[in-house]
Design a protein around this motif. Structure first.
Motif, PDB file in Angstrom:
ATOM      1  N   ALA A 110       2.536  12.272  -0.297  1.00  0.00           N
ATOM      2  CA  ALA A 110       3.570  13.097   0.321  1.00  0.00           C
ATOM      3  C   ALA A 110       3.053  14.517   0.519  1.00  0.00           C
ATOM      4  O   ALA A 110       2.540  15.136  -0.416  1.00  0.00           O
ATOM      5  N   ASP A 114       6.115  16.019   5.937  1.00  0.00           N
ATOM      6  CA  ASP A 114       6.563  14.630   5.863  1.00  0.00           C
ATOM      7  C   ASP A 114       8.033  14.593   5.457  1.00  0.00           C
ATOM      8  O   ASP A 114       8.625  15.605   5.059  1.00  0.00           O
ATOM      9  N   VAL A 262       7.295   7.482   1.686  1.00  0.00           N
ATOM     10  CA  VAL A 262       6.832   8.649   2.431  1.00  0.00           C
ATOM     11  C   VAL A 262       6.829   8.303   3.918  1.00  0.00           C
ATOM     12  O   VAL A 262       6.254   7.278   4.324  1.00  0.00           O
ATOM     13  N   PRO A 264       5.213   9.779   7.054  1.00  0.00           N
ATOM     14  CA  PRO A 264       4.300  10.808   7.557  1.00  0.00           C
ATOM     15  C   PRO A 264       4.892  11.516   8.766  1.00  0.00           C
ATOM     16  O   PRO A 264       5.759  10.970   9.469  1.00  0.00           O
ATOM     17  N   ARG A 265       4.420  12.709   9.027  1.00  0.00           N
ATOM     18  CA  ARG A 265       5.066  13.586  10.008  1.00  0.00           C
ATOM     19  C   ARG A 265       5.288  12.912  11.359  1.00  0.00           C
ATOM     20  O   ARG A 265       6.375  13.008  11.923  1.00  0.00           O
TER      21      ARG A 265
END
Length: 370
Positions: A110, A114, A262, A264-265
């Motif tokens: 993380a 994110d 998580v 991701p962006r």
């Protein structure tokens, strides 16, 4: 109802975090300088024992055995970890919040930018009772309630069917019954700024958002602010009405099982847009949020979040999103008692391009009548 003392009863995950002085804070949220109590892989599942602050506070005697004993609860019906925490943890009643909060849990991979998706898989009541409190200077009607000189805490039993009950007058028989629907009022990530924040006001880090739709099956989506995220939870509730007007909900300890993921962006932007404040997703709805000390501003912030989300995920033009929200979406008050007020919009998934269209109610009624 079985009393879930530490280490007893069902534990759904092989990763189990108990509530003790080494794994919890009282009245403050973890900060960037707090070490993690454990570190998880992305997608991991863990079970956490949470402890309600009700029965531990000074206006209740700071002695859970005595407080709950006065309401007819035997020694074995009082959680041992609650007794230990009340005895060994310290807080400043003038400066700190009331909540017992887990120390931070790291999530590998993380990173800031994110999103962390925390899904409530199970919420088991640890005791067959809870407490609703109204304290001076707080709640939706400060100065009007409590009506006497003392704070009011309403002990509320819960039966095996999950129904809570209250009398119509002090000392009377149970007369008002309502279902419980457990959830965590407080779920957050470590904020980027240093120091431990007060546990009461929510913010971009999440924390005490008190959205009752975040029950079993729902996810809270949080913007990661520090590497590893630093997840923490607390403020377990058996039930809450929108607004939480007395000051507390039906507060009671839970054993919760969570899945932590998580996003991701790039994936986060595609699924939810550029979310900078908490967002809730249930199996039925997307739930953007807004927060501000002024409730009107919280509602405006919520509407802006909803417009932005609809544009990011579905490409909906802002003026059409606003029209849709006005025609078909409820904007609700989350809570008005946490210094920072909350509002949330409930966007039904069935309305949206990737949802299954709902049958219009008037047509459904006509079919039943025929």
């Amino acid at each position: 109802m079985e009393v879930l003392q530490p280490g007893t009863g069902p534990v759904a995950s092989s990763t189990y975090l108990t509530a003790d002085p080494g794994t919890t804070l009282w009245g403050r949220l973890p900060g960037v300088d707090d070490p993690t109590v454990l570190d998880l892989e992305d997608g991991a599942v863990l079970t956490i024992d949470t402890v309600s602050h009700e029965g531990l506070l000074p206006d209740q005697g700071s002695d859970p055995l005595a407080y709950f004993g006065a309401h007819g609860v035997g020694v074995e019906g009082v959680l041992r970890d609650a007794v230990v925490l009340a005895r060994e943890l310290t807080r400043d009643p003038e400066l700190d919040g009331p909540h017992v909060v887990s120390r931070p849990i790291g999530v590998r991979g993380a990173e800031p930018g994110d999103l962390l998706r925390v899904t409530l898989l199970e919420a088991l009541p640890r005791v067959p009772y809870g407490v609703v409190s109204n304290r001076h200077g707080r709640g939706a009607l400060p100065g009007e309630f409590p009506q006497g000189p003392r704070d009011v805490s309403v002990f509320t039993p819960v039966d095996d069917a999950g129904l809570a009950s209250m009398p119509l007058a002090d000392g009377g028989p149970p007369a008002v019954r309502f279902p419980t629907d457990p959830f965590l009022g407080l779920v957050g990530v470590v904020p980027a700024q240093g120091g431990r924040l007060h546990s009461v006001p929510p913010g971009p880090h999440g924390g005490n958002i008190d959205i009752r739709l975040a029950r079993v099956g729902a996810s809270i989506i949080l913007p990661v602010q520090v590497p590893g995220a630093g997840l923490y939870v607390g403020d377990p509730h058996f039930a809450q009405g929108d607004g939480e007007v007395a000051l507390t909900a039906l507060e009671a300890s839970l054993r919760v099982t969570l899945r932590v993921e998580v996003l991701p962006r790039a994936r986060a932007l595609a699924e939810y847009g550029d979310r900078r404040v908490p967002f809730v997703e249930t199996p039925e709805a997307f739930v953007p949020t807004g927060m501000d000390p002024d409730l009107d501003e919280a509602v405006r912030a919520c509407v802006r979040e909803a417009i932005d989300f609809l544009g990011a995920r579905y490409g909906m033009a802002p003026h059409l999103a606003l029209a849709y929200l006005s025609a078909a979406v409820d904007v609700r008050v989350s809570q008005v008692v946490d210094r920072v007020c909350g509002a949330h919009a409930v966007i039904p998934k069935v309305h949206l391009p990737d949802g299954e269209p709902a049958t219009p109610r008037h047509l459904a009624s006509a079919e039943v009548a025929s």
